[in-house]
Write a protein that holds these residues in place. Structure first.
Motif, short mmCIF file in Angstrom:
data_model
loop_
_atom_site.label_atom_id
_atom_site.label_comp_id
_atom_site.label_asym_id
_atom_site.label_seq_id
_atom_site.Cartn_x
_atom_site.Cartn_y
_atom_site.Cartn_z
N LEU A 202 30.08 19.76 12.26
CA LEU A 202 30.42 20.64 13.30
C LEU A 202 29.78 21.87 12.93
N ASP A 203 29.64 22.28 11.64
CA ASP A 203 29.00 23.52 11.19
C ASP A 203 27.58 23.34 11.67
N ARG A 204 26.93 22.31 11.79
CA ARG A 204 25.45 22.18 12.05
C ARG A 204 25.35 22.28 13.59
N LEU A 205 26.27 21.39 14.28
CA LEU A 205 25.99 21.43 15.75
C LEU A 205 26.74 22.36 16.67
N GLY A 206 27.79 22.91 16.07
CA GLY A 206 28.92 23.91 16.70
C GLY A 206 28.27 25.31 17.04
N GLN A 207 28.93 25.90 17.76
CA GLN A 207 28.71 27.39 18.10
C GLN A 207 29.95 27.99 18.10
N MET A 208 30.10 29.07 17.72
CA MET A 208 31.47 30.07 17.78
C MET A 208 31.84 30.24 19.16
N PRO A 209 32.91 29.74 19.63
CA PRO A 209 33.67 29.89 20.92
C PRO A 209 33.93 31.30 21.36
N LEU A 210 32.96 32.20 21.55
CA LEU A 210 33.42 33.58 21.80
C LEU A 210 34.28 33.51 23.23
N PRO A 211 35.14 34.64 23.18
CA PRO A 211 35.96 34.68 24.48
C PRO A 211 35.05 34.90 25.68
N PRO A 212 35.41 34.48 27.05
CA PRO A 212 34.69 34.65 28.10
C PRO A 212 34.01 35.85 28.35
N TYR A 213 34.84 36.90 28.09
CA TYR A 213 34.31 38.35 28.45
C TYR A 213 33.25 39.06 27.32
N ILE A 214 32.81 38.15 26.30
CA ILE A 214 31.42 38.42 25.65
C ILE A 214 30.46 37.66 26.13
N THR A 215 29.42 38.26 26.53
CA THR A 215 28.24 37.66 27.14
C THR A 215 27.21 37.82 26.25
N HIS A 216 27.15 38.37 25.09
CA HIS A 216 26.12 38.42 24.09
C HIS A 216 26.14 37.23 23.11
N GLN A 217 24.96 36.59 22.55
CA GLN A 217 25.16 35.64 21.47
C GLN A 217 25.42 36.12 20.30
N LEU A 218 26.27 35.82 19.46
CA LEU A 218 26.67 36.16 18.14
C LEU A 218 25.55 35.91 17.02
N GLN A 219 24.86 37.02 16.79
CA GLN A 219 23.57 36.60 15.58
C GLN A 219 24.41 35.88 14.13
N ASP A 220 25.34 36.40 13.89
CA ASP A 220 25.90 36.05 12.28
C ASP A 220 27.18 35.47 12.78
N LYS A 221 27.49 34.22 12.36
CA LYS A 221 28.65 33.32 12.61
C LYS A 221 29.90 34.18 11.93
N ASN A 222 29.89 34.62 10.75
CA ASN A 222 30.64 35.22 9.74
C ASN A 222 31.22 36.75 10.50
N ARG A 223 30.67 37.07 11.55
CA ARG A 223 31.17 38.21 12.13
C ARG A 223 32.36 37.96 12.80
N TYR A 224 32.53 36.85 13.33
CA TYR A 224 33.76 36.26 14.09
C TYR A 224 34.59 35.60 12.94
N GLN A 225 34.83 35.94 11.96
CA GLN A 225 35.57 35.46 10.93
C GLN A 225 36.44 36.72 10.17
N THR A 226 37.52 36.54 9.72
CA THR A 226 37.96 37.70 8.83
C THR A 226 37.52 37.40 7.38
#
Length: 341
Positions: A142-166
């Motif tokens: 999952l870490d290799r294939l998956g993307q962070m499931p950002l909420p639908p109102y965020i249209t930009h691609q997240l550059q760093d996965k860790n920024r969507y983690q506490t």
């Protein structure tokens, strides 16, 4: 109680699309729940509002990269799968787009066959039960294939996965981040502890039901999706001791709040254990554990706005939101914060 009671005007440009470089440099609006008084600060000032002896409760769930892009075996049609809830035997409840290509029996390949899924059944809201097959460890794939499931109102691609983690994320299982916690840095957490504030950890795996709009006029007709929570014995003891000694219990995020209120008994004591919660908190609710709350700014007409209105009073909250819009605070997951005290 009508859903329109929780509506407000939100200009689209106030929806934060990217996280700030420094987590703790976001703005902080403080709201006195008794007087309705509002003050404007930066997030690091939160330490001035926390007292020695306070118990700060955070949700240590970890977001999994739950968004998978695959293709239907046989037709190569593109299919997007969002993992919502882990069942047993490698079966997950999933949101699938487009659903019409994912009827029971359909097989989906991800990462050139590194992971395959078979649609087993259609369940509530048109979600699918999918059984996954793979060699190795599911989380690593999952870490290799998956993307962070950002909420639908965020249209930009997240550059760093860790920024969507506490920074204290520990237990994997969320489809969305407990976003109020995104403002804390290790340095700020250390300063808070050095001030004599006790940190307690609970877990609630955030589901996408968090973002589910209220589609009924009367909010009492709204049904919440269930989410898994867990409270360890030692953490329950910390929080109960704080309550017994008259110290404040402050939740970080609506997810921590829902966990504490779900695990509380009628005697207003926190019970250790785990389970599923569908708790829906709206004005009129009597809080058993929570005294204060750190939270982000929420969607109009959302259940999260109803929850904070239950804590601080609807009029106070709607007035504070009007001010936040006027002062151009950033809203939603990557936005600014509010402290209700």
């Amino acid at each position: 109680m009508n859903v329109k009671d929780f509506d407000f005007y939100l200009p689209l440009e106030l929806i934060a699309q990217d996280p700030l470089e420094d987590r703790s440099s976001s703005r902080l609006l403080t709201l006195d729940k008794k007087t309705g008084e509002v003050e404007h600060h930066v997030f690091t000032d939160i330490i001035d509002y926390l007292n020695p002896g306070d118990c700060l409760v955070v949700n240590d769930t970890k977001v999994i990269p739950a968004r998978l892009i695959g293709s239907k075996i046989g037709t190569e049609a593109k299919i997007e799968v969002l993992l919502l809830k882990r069942m047993e035997n490698d079966i997950w409840e999933c949101l699938v787009k487009p659903g019409k290509k994912a009827r029971p029996g359909a097989e989906i390949s991800f990462g050139d066959g590194l992971l395959t899924g078979t649609v087993m059944d259609v369940v509530e809201e048109g979600n699918r039960l999918i059984q996954f097959s793979y060699d190795g460890i599911f989380e690593e794939i999952l870490d290799r294939l998956g993307q962070m499931p950002l909420p639908p109102y965020i249209t930009h691609q997240l550059q760093d996965k860790n920024r969507y983690q506490t920074v204290y994320a520990k237990h994997e299982g969320s489809a969305a981040a407990p976003t109020a916690g995104l403002h804390f840095t290790p340095e700020l957490m250390k300063k808070i502890e050095e001030k004599g504030v006790e940190i307690a950890y609970v877990t609630l795996h955030v589901g996408l039901g968090t973002f589910r709009p209220v589609k009924v006029d009367n909010i009492l007709d709204h049904h919440m999706h269930s989410e898994f929570f867990s409270v360890e014995e030692a953490e329950a003891e910390k929080i109960n001791k704080a309550k017994d000694q008259g110290r404040r219990v402050i939740g970080v995020g609506t997810t921590s709040c829902r966990t504490l209120e779900s695990a509380a008994g009628q005697d207003n004591r926190l019970r250790a254990g785990s389970g599923w919660t569908e708790i829906f908190i709206y004005p009129g609710y009597e809080f058993k554990i929570i005294d204060g709350l750190v939270t982000n700014f929420h969607l109009p007409e959302s259940t999260l706005l109803m929850l904070i209105s239950a804590l601080a009073g609807r009029e106070n909250v709607m007035e504070a939101y009007k001010m936040a819009v006027a002062e151009k605070y950033r809203f939603f997951s990557f936005g600014d914060a509010m402290f209700i005290h």
